[in-house]
Design a protein around this motif. Structure first.
Motif, mmCIF file in Angstrom:
data_model
loop_
_atom_site.group_PDB
_atom_site.id
_atom_site.type_symbol
_atom_site.label_atom_id
_atom_site.label_comp_id
_atom_site.label_asym_id
_atom_site.label_seq_id
_atom_site.Cartn_x
_atom_site.Cartn_y
_atom_site.Cartn_z
ATOM 1 N N LEU A 181 2.277 2.156 -22.810
ATOM 2 C CA LEU A 181 0.876 2.122 -23.226
ATOM 3 C C LEU A 181 0.028 3.158 -22.506
ATOM 4 O O LEU A 181 -0.869 3.750 -23.096
ATOM 5 N N ASP A 182 0.327 3.388 -21.237
ATOM 6 C CA ASP A 182 -0.481 4.295 -20.435
ATOM 7 C C ASP A 182 -0.457 5.722 -20.976
ATOM 8 O O ASP A 182 -1.384 6.498 -20.755
ATOM 9 N N ASP A 185 -2.401 7.629 -26.900
ATOM 10 C CA ASP A 185 -3.805 7.929 -27.154
ATOM 11 C C ASP A 185 -4.490 6.700 -27.753
ATOM 12 O O ASP A 185 -3.842 5.764 -28.219
ATOM 13 N N ASP A 186 -5.815 6.719 -27.743
ATOM 14 C CA ASP A 186 -6.598 5.575 -28.208
ATOM 15 C C ASP A 186 -6.317 5.243 -29.669
ATOM 16 O O ASP A 186 -6.239 4.072 -30.051
ATOM 17 N N GLY A 187 -6.170 6.263 -30.521
ATOM 18 C CA GLY A 187 -5.920 6.025 -31.942
ATOM 19 C C GLY A 187 -4.606 5.299 -32.177
ATOM 20 O O GLY A 187 -4.523 4.417 -33.033
ATOM 21 N N THR A 188 -3.574 5.658 -31.416
ATOM 22 C CA THR A 188 -2.272 5.002 -31.570
ATOM 23 C C THR A 188 -2.355 3.546 -31.140
ATOM 24 O O THR A 188 -1.810 2.662 -31.807
ATOM 25 N N ILE A 189 -3.056 3.282 -30.060
ATOM 26 C CA ILE A 189 -3.206 1.898 -29.587
ATOM 27 C C ILE A 189 -3.984 1.077 -30.608
ATOM 28 O O ILE A 189 -3.626 -0.071 -30.918
ATOM 29 N N GLN A 190 -5.044 1.646 -31.185
ATOM 30 C CA GLN A 190 -5.818 0.926 -32.204
ATOM 31 C C GLN A 190 -4.960 0.625 -33.430
ATOM 32 O O GLN A 190 -5.003 -0.481 -33.968
#
Length: 199
Positions: A181-182, A185-190
């Motif tokens: 997770l670290d 990018d933000d888009g992938t996590i969303q």
């Protein structure tokens, strides 16, 4: 009159146009081939000439074909009622490496882009809609890149296929296998959160 060095420089300039090769890499490649003319350069030139003369776009799906149609469209076992829509041939080959999809493909050759004047006609989307109707397709899988243009194209295709009564799906997006997770990018996590499922 052009001398030998001019001809070699011309070859280097042509090689430098290839993706991933700049002028220095092209020069190294050409000099390497010149040192191994018989063992590497001659067979490479023969293979390039053969493929240039024989390869064509498959008139059905847009893959590269060496005959009337590509191997996938010619294989009756691939007529599963599923079509996977990809942006280009490289994406088709990537899907084939996984050996997970057993249906047929449709290569768009790009994505919708108003700035580049690429519309549905240029991408062969009407041809895709005709294939869905004519081949009795039950599911269209949209395997387009997770870019703004890719997602715009996917939405356009999904809307265009609404009247066909066909199931339209897309590849899951999110955390890759082995991913941490670290490093995402933000888009992938969303996207991973939106596509979450029960265990």
């Amino acid at each position: 009159m052009a001398g030998p060095r001019d001809e070699i420089e011309g070859l280097i300039a042509l090689m430098a146009r290839l993706p991933g090769l700049g002028p220095r890499s092209a020069r190294r490649a050409v000099l390497h081939l010149l040192r191994r003319r018989e063992g590497q350069m001659a067979p490479l030139a023969a293979a390039l000439a053969h493929v240039a003369a024989s390869a064509r776009d498959c008139p059905i799906c847009g893959n590269i074909a060496m005959g009337e149609s590509c191997e996938i469209c010619s294989d009756p076992a691939r007529a599963t009622g599923e079509i996977c829509v990809v942006e280009d041939v490289a994406d088709l080959w990537a899907m084939e490496r996984g050996h997970a999809f057993k249906g047929r493909y449709h290569v768009l050759g790009g994505v919708l882009s108003a700035l580049d004047a690429v519309g549905p006609e240029e991408l062969g989307i009407p041809r895709l809609i005709a294939r869905v109707r004519d081949e009795g397709i039950a599911e269209v899988i949209l395997a387009l890149n997770a870019t703004v243009e890719g997602q715009t194209t996917a939405h356009y295709i999904a809307e265009a296929l609404e009247e066909a009564g066909v199931k339209v799906t897309s590849l899951a997006q999110g955390v890759p296998i082995g991913g941490e997770l670290d490093y995402l990018d933000d888009g992938t996590i969303q996207a991973a959160l939106r596509a979450r499922r029960a265990l």
